[in-house]
Motif scaffolding. Structure first.
Motif, PDB file in Angstrom:
ATOM      1  N   UNK A  79      82.665  81.780  82.876  1.00  0.00           N
ATOM      2  CA  UNK A  79      82.775  81.075  81.596  1.00  0.00           C
ATOM      3  C   UNK A  79      81.574  80.138  81.421  1.00  0.00           C
ATOM      4  N   UNK A  80      81.365  79.694  80.193  1.00  0.00           N
ATOM      5  CA  UNK A  80      80.279  78.755  79.899  1.00  0.00           C
ATOM      6  C   UNK A  80      80.473  77.457  80.681  1.00  0.00           C
ATOM      7  N   UNK A  81      81.725  77.021  80.777  1.00  0.00           N
ATOM      8  CA  UNK A  81      82.039  75.793  81.493  1.00  0.00           C
ATOM      9  C   UNK A  81      81.573  75.881  82.952  1.00  0.00           C
ATOM     10  N   UNK A  82      81.864  77.034  83.561  1.00  0.00           N
ATOM     11  CA  UNK A  82      81.466  77.263  84.956  1.00  0.00           C
ATOM     12  C   UNK A  82      79.926  77.301  85.071  1.00  0.00           C
ATOM     13  N   UNK A  83      79.302  77.963  84.089  1.00  0.00           N
ATOM     14  CA  UNK A  83      77.826  78.048  84.097  1.00  0.00           C
ATOM     15  C   UNK A  83      77.212  76.658  84.037  1.00  0.00           C
ATOM     16  N   UNK A  84      77.762  75.799  83.151  1.00  0.00           N
ATOM     17  CA  UNK A  84      77.270  74.417  83.047  1.00  0.00           C
ATOM     18  C   UNK A  84      77.402  73.716  84.391  1.00  0.00           C
ATOM     19  N   UNK A  85      78.590  73.864  85.009  1.00  0.00           N
ATOM     20  CA  UNK A  85      78.852  73.192  86.287  1.00  0.00           C
ATOM     21  C   UNK A  85      77.873  73.644  87.361  1.00  0.00           C
ATOM     22  N   UNK A  86      77.540  74.930  87.343  1.00  0.00           N
ATOM     23  CA  UNK A  86      76.661  75.484  88.383  1.00  0.00           C
ATOM     24  C   UNK A  86      75.183  75.328  88.021  1.00  0.00           C
TER      25      UNK A  86
END
Ligand code: 5GP
Ligand code: MN
Length: 320
Positions: free
Chosen positions: A224-231
């Motif tokens: 997800x985009x949220x995960x991409x931001x976090x990583x």
């Protein structure tokens, strides 16, 4: 079906070329090879290539600086060529196609078997668009840079000559291209194998969260985009994930689904047996591609719901 490349461009004063959005190695190699070849054959014509900015791994390929990624306004081209796709996936270059006096389409996608232009040359059985294009070229205008680009296209779309689309003819063509003497191993390291540290960690992350379905015949991984931001990664770092999922023993179909932009999901689909046709699977969701590698998009559902829909549809083909 089929046309003579030099004949169909002979009368044109201006020629435009494009490929698909998020251009891969075959698309970049095919389009640049076409550009350099036509410029050699017709030094007095205005010939331009429009493509989205290639991934960083392509920074050293010959002709890299000849790609226009700004998609400026242009007078209608006399001839406009679309390679490795149909016109629907040409993004900002579609305006040149629509305005052109004559359109040509060179491709190898089974989902585009009839072509999209006035004249079409589509070979769904051929491994790469670059392989189709090589066969349309006259040897006298091919040089070491063009050979590099064509071989890069073929090597990328065959997964380094290992996917089932690789034929004896593919190898014969690659052998002829290698005779031009470019650094094949260096080209493959830089454009195909090398991953950034971040990309490698991302592959691990998605594989770690992956799930098996349909008695282990199908594997799915999501991002997800949220995960991409976090990583700290973007969708440009996702190359190679689906192929890592695909090589899981027992798996016949691999799916990698990521959030392209808020609420819009892109699925990359791969098959490793003839028991499932992922071009057909993608077409069900409005996408397309090849029998063993395809893609599609979906919005209006959650990422989990999209995976569930894909699994359900795949189950109709896979014997479970
Ligand atoms: P990838 O998963 O690497 O993005 O794409 C695999 C293959 O499927 C490529 O040959 C690509 O051209 C095709 N493909 C991917 N996404 C789409 C899509 O949304 N529509 C169509 N028609 N083809 C796609
Ligand atoms: Mn291709």
């Amino acid at each position: 079906m089929g046309f003579d490349l030099l004949k169909e461009t002979a009368e044109a004063g201006s020629i435009g070329i494009t490929g698909h959005i998020k251009p891969d190695g075959d698309c970049i190699g095919s389009c640049l090879a076409l550009l350099m070849y036509l410029r050699k054959a017709y030094p007095d014509k205005r010939i331009e290539l429009f493509l989205e900015k290639p991934a960083p791994g392509f920074r050293n390929i010959p002709g890299r600086e000849l790609i226009d990624s700004a998609f400026p306004d242009r007078e209608a081209f006399d001839v406009f060529i679309v390679a490795d796709t149909n016109k629907e996936r040409t993004g900002d270059a579609e305006k040149y196609f629509d305005a052109a006096k004559k359109t040509l389409n060179i491709d190898h996608h089974v989902s585009n078997k009839d072509g999209c232009a006035m004249l079409n040359h589509v070979e769904p059985e051929t491994a790469a668009a670059a392989e189709v294009i090589y066969k349309m070229m006259k040897e006298e205008y091919i040089d070491r840079d063009i050979a590099y680009l064509l071989c890069m296209g073929i090597a990328h779309d065959t997964g380094g000559f290992h996917f089932s689309n690789t034929t004896a003819e593919t190898h014969r063509i690659a052998a002829r291209l290698l005779e031009y003497g470019f650094d094949y191993a260096g080209m493959m390291d830089e454009t195909f194998y090398f991953k950034t540290y971040k990309q490698n960690r991302l592959i691990a992350e998605v594989v770690l969260g992956s799930q098996l379905h349909l008695n282990g015949k199908l594997i799915s991984g999501t991002l997800t985009l949220e995960r991409m931001h976090k990583l700290g990664v973007t969708k440009d770092d996702t190359d190679g994930i689906v192929n890592q999922l695909r090589i899981t023993e027992g798996v016949e179909c691999a799916m990698f689904v990521y959030e392209k932009k808020a609420g819009v999901f892109k699925a990359s689909l791969r098959a490793s047996t003839d028991n499932i046709n992922v071009a057909k699977l993608a077409e069900h969701f409005g996408g397309g591609g090849h029998v063993r590698a395809s893609g599609c998009e979906r919005e209006g559902v959650t990422i989990e719901e999209f995976v569930e829909e894909l699994v359900k549809e795949a189950a109709l083909q896979l014997d479970v």
